[in-house]
Scaffold this motif. Structure first.
Motif, PDB file in Angstrom:
ATOM      1  N   ALA A  25       0.839  -1.205   0.000  1.00  0.00           N
ATOM      2  CA  ALA A  25       0.000   0.000   0.000  1.00  0.00           C
ATOM      3  C   ALA A  25       0.871   1.251   0.000  1.00  0.00           C
ATOM      4  CB  ALA A  25      -0.940  -0.016   1.201  1.00  0.00           C
ATOM      5  N   ASN A  26       1.957   1.233   0.762  1.00  0.00           N
ATOM      6  CA  ASN A  26       2.882   2.374   0.781  1.00  0.00           C
ATOM      7  C   ASN A  26       3.543   2.579  -0.587  1.00  0.00           C
ATOM      8  OD1 ASN A  26       2.362   3.128   3.405  1.00  0.00           O
ATOM      9  ND2 ASN A  26       4.167   2.144   4.270  1.00  0.00           N
ATOM     10  N   ALA A  27       3.811   1.494  -1.291  1.00  0.00           N
ATOM     11  CA  ALA A  27       4.390   1.609  -2.642  1.00  0.00           C
ATOM     12  C   ALA A  27       3.400   2.326  -3.564  1.00  0.00           C
ATOM     13  CB  ALA A  27       4.744   0.229  -3.191  1.00  0.00           C
ATOM     14  N   THR A 127      -9.193  -4.988   1.359  1.00  0.00           N
ATOM     15  CA  THR A 127      -8.133  -4.045   0.999  1.00  0.00           C
ATOM     16  C   THR A 127      -7.824  -3.142   2.184  1.00  0.00           C
ATOM     17  OG1 THR A 127      -8.857  -4.042  -1.310  1.00  0.00           O
ATOM     18  CG2 THR A 127      -7.480  -2.200  -0.606  1.00  0.00           C
ATOM     19  N   TRP A 128      -6.525  -2.906   2.423  1.00  0.00           N
ATOM     20  CA  TRP A 128      -6.098  -2.014   3.501  1.00  0.00           C
ATOM     21  C   TRP A 128      -6.123  -0.563   3.013  1.00  0.00           C
ATOM     22  CZ3 TRP A 128      -5.830  -3.419   8.362  1.00  0.00           C
ATOM     23  CH2 TRP A 128      -5.595  -4.755   8.679  1.00  0.00           C
ATOM     24  N   TYR A 129      -6.757   0.313   3.810  1.00  0.00           N
ATOM     25  CA  TYR A 129      -6.826   1.745   3.526  1.00  0.00           C
ATOM     26  C   TYR A 129      -6.293   2.525   4.723  1.00  0.00           C
ATOM     27  CZ  TYR A 129     -10.032   0.629  -0.281  1.00  0.00           C
ATOM     28  OH  TYR A 129     -10.590   0.125  -1.432  1.00  0.00           O
ATOM     29  N   LEU A 130      -5.656   3.660   4.454  1.00  0.00           N
ATOM     30  CA  LEU A 130      -5.280   4.565   5.528  1.00  0.00           C
ATOM     31  C   LEU A 130      -6.570   5.147   6.097  1.00  0.00           C
ATOM     32  CD1 LEU A 130      -3.055   5.197   2.950  1.00  0.00           C
ATOM     33  CD2 LEU A 130      -1.977   6.283   4.908  1.00  0.00           C
ATOM     34  N   HIS A 131      -6.731   5.077   7.401  1.00  0.00           N
ATOM     35  CA  HIS A 131      -7.966   5.563   8.023  1.00  0.00           C
ATOM     36  C   HIS A 131      -7.694   6.804   8.874  1.00  0.00           C
ATOM     37  CE1 HIS A 131     -11.978   5.542   9.544  1.00  0.00           C
ATOM     38  NE2 HIS A 131     -11.586   5.318  10.785  1.00  0.00           N
TER      39      HIS A 131
END
Length: 140
Positions: A25-27, A127-131
């Protein structure tokens, strides 16, 4: 003993998979920033995200992400490097934390800004999201 060893191994594997997911996700974050695509960047956040940059009130929602990071881009940051210090699970498996460092670079590849951040990640539909994203500059 064998059962305890299996449980420990399973937990280590799940933490390693979590770290891999957050790194991926960071990429995507770094790629969107390098393209100066604040809208694509905002799509990495939950719809009701909270962004808490240095010296600014809490920004709620993806429009705040576009405003904050669009401003960073306009100010001269051309790329960002995110380096993970620590990642771990929270709660029932759909929440995680990340503690890391960032460095923004200008068009000449010189450090534009650097600092640290903490993100609460939320898993939505697999999916991972920034929260929740709070970051602070180390520059004075």
């Amino acid at each position: 003993k064998l059962l305890v060893s299996k449980i420990i191994c399973r937990k280590k594997r799940s933490v390693m998979a979590l770290i891999d997911d957050i790194q991926a996700a960071n990429a995507k974050f770094m790629e969107a920033f390098a393209k100066h695509d604040a809208t694509a960047l905002s799509m990495l956040y939950t719809e009701d995200c909270k962004l808490m940059p240095t010296g600014v009130d809490v920004q709620v929602g993806r429009a705040g992400v576009v405003q904050v990071f669009g401003g960073v881009m306009t100010a001269g940051a051309m790329s960002v490097l995110l380096k993970i210090d620590e990642v771990g699970p929270m709660g029932a498996g759909d929440t995680a934390y990340e503690r890391s460092h960032y460095t923004f670079y200008d068009k000449d590849g010189k450090v534009f800004d650097h600092g640290k951040y903490v993100v609460i990640w939320k898993k939505v539909d697999g999916t991972w999201y920034l929260h929740i994203d709070i970051f602070n500059t180390n520059s004075s």
